[in-house]
Design a protein around this motif. Structure first.
Motif, PDB file in Angstrom:
ATOM      1  N   PHE A  10       0.746  -1.364  -0.024  1.00 25.18           N
ATOM      2  CA  PHE A  10      -0.026   0.097   0.033  1.00 25.18           C
ATOM      3  C   PHE A  10       0.896   1.371   0.172  1.00 25.18           C
ATOM      4  CE2 PHE A  10      -2.847  -3.370   1.547  1.00 25.18           C
ATOM      5  CZ  PHE A  10      -3.963  -3.009   0.888  1.00 25.18           C
ATOM      6  N   GLU A  11       0.818   1.998  -1.031  1.00 23.12           N
ATOM      7  CA  GLU A  11       1.362   3.259  -1.092  1.00 23.12           C
ATOM      8  C   GLU A  11       0.565   4.501  -0.346  1.00 23.12           C
ATOM      9  OE1 GLU A  11       2.778   5.990  -4.853  1.00 23.12           O
ATOM     10  OE2 GLU A  11       3.876   3.972  -4.435  1.00 23.12           O
ATOM     11  N   SER A  12      -0.537   4.401  -0.402  1.00 20.83           N
ATOM     12  CA  SER A  12      -1.583   5.174   0.300  1.00 20.83           C
ATOM     13  C   SER A  12      -2.941   4.389   0.373  1.00 20.83           C
ATOM     14  CB  SER A  12      -1.900   6.489  -0.519  1.00 20.83           C
ATOM     15  OG  SER A  12      -2.488   6.223  -1.665  1.00 20.83           O
ATOM     16  N   ALA A  13      -3.814   5.219   1.121  1.00 19.83           N
ATOM     17  CA  ALA A  13      -4.889   4.648   1.498  1.00 19.83           C
ATOM     18  C   ALA A  13      -5.922   4.369   0.246  1.00 19.83           C
ATOM     19  CB  ALA A  13      -5.892   5.690   2.071  1.00 19.83           C
ATOM     20  N   ASP A  14      -5.531   4.926  -1.044  1.00 22.07           N
ATOM     21  CA  ASP A  14      -6.436   4.677  -2.085  1.00 22.07           C
ATOM     22  C   ASP A  14      -5.283   3.898  -3.485  1.00 22.07           C
ATOM     23  OD1 ASP A  14      -7.590   7.828  -1.313  1.00 22.07           O
ATOM     24  OD2 ASP A  14      -8.761   5.768  -1.229  1.00 22.07           O
ATOM     25  N   LEU A  15      -3.989   3.754  -3.073  1.00 18.32           N
ATOM     26  CA  LEU A  15      -3.213   3.163  -4.281  1.00 18.32           C
ATOM     27  C   LEU A  15      -2.314   2.137  -3.413  1.00 18.32           C
ATOM     28  CD1 LEU A  15      -1.958   3.476  -7.103  1.00 18.32           C
ATOM     29  CD2 LEU A  15      -0.315   5.158  -5.737  1.00 18.32           C
ATOM     30  N   ALA A  16      -2.570   0.936  -4.472  1.00 22.39           N
ATOM     31  CA  ALA A  16      -1.463  -0.186  -3.913  1.00 22.39           C
ATOM     32  C   ALA A  16      -1.024  -0.825  -5.022  1.00 22.39           C
ATOM     33  CB  ALA A  16      -2.351  -1.257  -3.144  1.00 22.39           C
ATOM     34  N   PHE A  17       0.096  -1.503  -4.799  1.00 22.46           N
ATOM     35  CA  PHE A  17       0.976  -2.216  -6.063  1.00 22.46           C
ATOM     36  C   PHE A  17       0.861  -3.573  -5.595  1.00 22.46           C
ATOM     37  CE2 PHE A  17       1.972   2.102  -6.708  1.00 22.46           C
ATOM     38  CZ  PHE A  17       1.875   2.246  -7.844  1.00 22.46           C
ATOM     39  N   GLY A  18       0.779  -4.621  -6.528  1.00 18.40           N
ATOM     40  CA  GLY A  18       0.652  -6.117  -6.182  1.00 18.40           C
ATOM     41  C   GLY A  18       1.473  -7.231  -6.962  1.00 18.40           C
ATOM     42  N   GLU A  19       1.985  -8.069  -6.504  1.00 16.78           N
ATOM     43  CA  GLU A  19       2.429  -9.164  -7.279  1.00 16.78           C
ATOM     44  C   GLU A  19       1.807 -10.413  -7.033  1.00 16.78           C
ATOM     45  OE1 GLU A  19       7.162 -10.746  -8.339  1.00 16.78           O
ATOM     46  OE2 GLU A  19       6.525 -10.342  -6.213  1.00 16.78           O
ATOM     47  N   VAL A  20       1.240 -11.088  -7.876  1.00 12.54           N
ATOM     48  CA  VAL A  20       0.324 -12.243  -7.682  1.00 12.54           C
ATOM     49  C   VAL A  20       0.831 -13.400  -8.491  1.00 12.54           C
ATOM     50  CG1 VAL A  20      -1.850 -13.153  -8.030  1.00 12.54           C
ATOM     51  CG2 VAL A  20      -1.597 -10.626  -7.515  1.00 12.54           C
ATOM     52  N   TYR A  21       1.425 -14.374  -7.787  1.00  9.84           N
ATOM     53  CA  TYR A  21       1.982 -15.622  -8.460  1.00  9.84           C
ATOM     54  C   TYR A  21       0.826 -16.425  -9.137  1.00  9.84           C
ATOM     55  CZ  TYR A  21       6.922 -14.928  -6.973  1.00  9.84           C
ATOM     56  OH  TYR A  21       8.083 -14.414  -7.042  1.00  9.84           O
ATOM     57  N   PHE A  22       0.946 -17.221 -10.183  1.00  9.71           N
ATOM     58  CA  PHE A  22      -0.149 -18.010 -10.778  1.00  9.71           C
ATOM     59  C   PHE A  22       0.510 -19.034 -11.508  1.00  9.71           C
ATOM     60  CE2 PHE A  22       0.686 -15.331 -14.230  1.00  9.71           C
ATOM     61  CZ  PHE A  22       0.603 -16.189 -15.465  1.00  9.71           C
ATOM     62  N   GLN A  23      -0.178 -20.300 -11.525  1.00  8.62           N
ATOM     63  CA  GLN A  23       0.068 -21.344 -12.531  1.00  8.62           C
ATOM     64  C   GLN A  23      -1.081 -21.687 -13.106  1.00  8.62           C
ATOM     65  OE1 GLN A  23       1.638 -24.860 -10.533  1.00  8.62           O
ATOM     66  NE2 GLN A  23       3.685 -23.756 -10.025  1.00  8.62           N
ATOM     67  N   ALA A  24      -1.224 -21.850 -14.278  1.00  8.79           N
ATOM     68  CA  ALA A  24      -2.519 -22.100 -15.157  1.00  8.79           C
ATOM     69  C   ALA A  24      -2.210 -23.521 -15.872  1.00  8.79           C
ATOM     70  CB  ALA A  24      -2.464 -20.825 -16.240  1.00  8.79           C
ATOM     71  N   PHE A  25      -3.311 -23.837 -15.931  1.00 10.18           N
ATOM     72  CA  PHE A  25      -3.244 -25.485 -16.593  1.00 10.18           C
ATOM     73  C   PHE A  25      -4.593 -25.190 -17.871  1.00 10.18           C
ATOM     74  CE2 PHE A  25      -6.323 -29.077 -17.524  1.00 10.18           C
ATOM     75  CZ  PHE A  25      -5.665 -29.738 -18.087  1.00 10.18           C
ATOM     76  N   HIS A  26      -3.974 -25.493 -19.023  1.00 14.45           N
ATOM     77  CA  HIS A  26      -5.161 -25.435 -20.264  1.00 14.45           C
ATOM     78  C   HIS A  26      -4.983 -26.831 -20.915  1.00 14.45           C
ATOM     79  CE1 HIS A  26      -5.192 -21.144 -19.657  1.00 14.45           C
ATOM     80  NE2 HIS A  26      -3.995 -21.109 -19.563  1.00 14.45           N
ATOM     81  N   ARG A  27      -6.156 -27.293 -20.937  1.00 10.00           N
ATOM     82  CA  ARG A  27      -6.375 -28.705 -21.900  1.00 10.00           C
ATOM     83  C   ARG A  27      -6.835 -28.164 -23.238  1.00 10.00           C
ATOM     84  NH1 ARG A  27      -7.835 -33.860 -20.941  1.00 10.00           N
ATOM     85  NH2 ARG A  27      -5.762 -33.573 -19.676  1.00 10.00           N
ATOM     86  N   ILE A  28      -5.645 -28.371 -24.047  1.00  7.95           N
ATOM     87  CA  ILE A  28      -5.635 -28.063 -25.411  1.00  7.95           C
ATOM     88  C   ILE A  28      -5.633 -29.343 -26.459  1.00  7.95           C
ATOM     89  CG2 ILE A  28      -4.748 -25.846 -25.130  1.00  7.95           C
ATOM     90  CD1 ILE A  28      -1.964 -26.732 -26.189  1.00  7.95           C
ATOM     91  N   GLU A  29      -5.883 -28.940 -27.746  1.00 13.72           N
ATOM     92  CA  GLU A  29      -5.518 -30.031 -28.790  1.00 13.72           C
ATOM     93  C   GLU A  29      -4.452 -29.446 -29.672  1.00 13.72           C
ATOM     94  OE1 GLU A  29      -9.231 -31.281 -30.763  1.00 13.72           O
ATOM     95  OE2 GLU A  29     -10.101 -32.251 -28.890  1.00 13.72           O
ATOM     96  N   ASP A  30      -3.683 -30.341 -30.342  1.00 17.89           N
ATOM     97  CA  ASP A  30      -2.667 -29.889 -31.175  1.00 17.89           C
ATOM     98  C   ASP A  30      -3.235 -30.183 -32.487  1.00 17.89           C
ATOM     99  OD1 ASP A  30      -2.465 -32.847 -32.016  1.00 17.89           O
ATOM    100  OD2 ASP A  30      -0.720 -32.930 -30.973  1.00 17.89           O
ATOM    101  N   ASP A  31      -2.490 -29.982 -33.614  1.00 14.86           N
ATOM    102  CA  ASP A  31      -3.082 -29.819 -34.883  1.00 14.86           C
ATOM    103  C   ASP A  31      -3.562 -31.009 -35.530  1.00 14.86           C
ATOM    104  OD1 ASP A  31      -2.475 -27.227 -35.195  1.00 14.86           O
ATOM    105  OD2 ASP A  31      -0.483 -27.533 -36.137  1.00 14.86           O
ATOM    106  N   GLU A  32      -3.160 -32.167 -34.846  1.00 16.62           N
ATOM    107  CA  GLU A  32      -3.781 -33.467 -35.093  1.00 16.62           C
ATOM    108  C   GLU A  32      -4.803 -33.882 -34.424  1.00 16.62           C
ATOM    109  OE1 GLU A  32       0.027 -33.151 -34.998  1.00 16.62           O
ATOM    110  OE2 GLU A  32      -0.097 -32.618 -36.829  1.00 16.62           O
ATOM    111  N   GLY A  33      -5.286 -33.088 -33.449  1.00 15.52           N
ATOM    112  CA  GLY A  33      -6.346 -33.516 -32.632  1.00 15.52           C
ATOM    113  C   GLY A  33      -6.216 -34.260 -31.417  1.00 15.52           C
ATOM    114  N   ARG A  34      -4.665 -34.345 -30.960  1.00 17.13           N
ATOM    115  CA  ARG A  34      -4.220 -35.123 -29.707  1.00 17.13           C
ATOM    116  C   ARG A  34      -4.428 -34.044 -28.634  1.00 17.13           C
ATOM    117  NH1 ARG A  34       0.629 -36.920 -33.117  1.00 17.13           N
ATOM    118  NH2 ARG A  34       0.803 -34.727 -32.795  1.00 17.13           N
TER     119      ARG A  34
END
Length: 177
Positions: free
Chosen positions: A84-108
């Motif tokens: 928090f820089e002030s009562a109305d301003l803050a900066f954040g760093e949020v770690y994430f991991q994301a999973f996506h089920r996708i298909e390749d060009d051959e449909g796998r």
């Protein structure tokens, strides 16, 4: 410079910002564009590199369109640092991991794993904290063959889904009887 936040005000503000972080991920995973967009101020900006740079409304439309064809998406939040820089301003760093089920060009089926961080600027306006700017930083990406055959067919496990079919979107079914 404004007065620093009291410990109680800081806790309340931190929790409000953390709720934004959670709603952002839920809006993406359940494909709920209204929720996804609700975490941003109307004039918020985003920087997702060459994928998308611009206003938040355009980003949400872009992200929902990218994620919709995937069989599944699952974002996990890691550590969340909010300064928090002030009562109305803050900066954040949020770690994430994301999973996506996708298909390749051959449909796998493939599993695309991404990990990174969001670098955010949060502003409180008219009493509400929201994201004023978000940048996405990637730390690593893995693309591997899908490896969860045990969940194919009739396995008896309840499965997650997108809105409105996910159990969390049907709260009446979750009420204690």
């Amino acid at each position: 410079m404004s007065e620093p936040l009291s410990p109680l005000d800081r806790l309340v503000a931190w929790h409000a910002i953390y709720d934004l972080v959670c709603d952002y991920m839920r809006g993406q995973d359940r494909l709920i564009p209204e929720l996804h967009l609700s975490v941003f101020h109307d004039d918020a900006t985003t920087d997702y590199g060459d994928g998308y740079r611009g206003d938040a409304a355009g980003f949400v439309e872009f992200a929902q369109d990218v994620l919709r064809p995937h069989e599944a998406n699952h974002h996990m939040i890691g550590q969340v640092r909010i300064d928090f820089e002030s009562a109305d301003l803050a900066f954040g760093e949020v770690y994430f991991q994301a999973f996506h089920r996708i298909e390749d060009d051959e449909g796998r089926k493939r599993d695309l794993f991404m990990a990174g961080r969001y670098a955010d600027r949060y502003e409180r306006r008219r009493g509400a904290w929201k994201i004023a700017h978000r940048s996405e930083l990637f730390d690593w990406v893995r693309d591997v063959e899908a490896a969860d055959d045990m969940l194919e067919g009739d396995h008896g496990f309840p499965m997650g889904a997108r809105a409105p079919d996910d159990l969390t979107c049907r709260r009446a079914e979750m009420r204690v009887r």
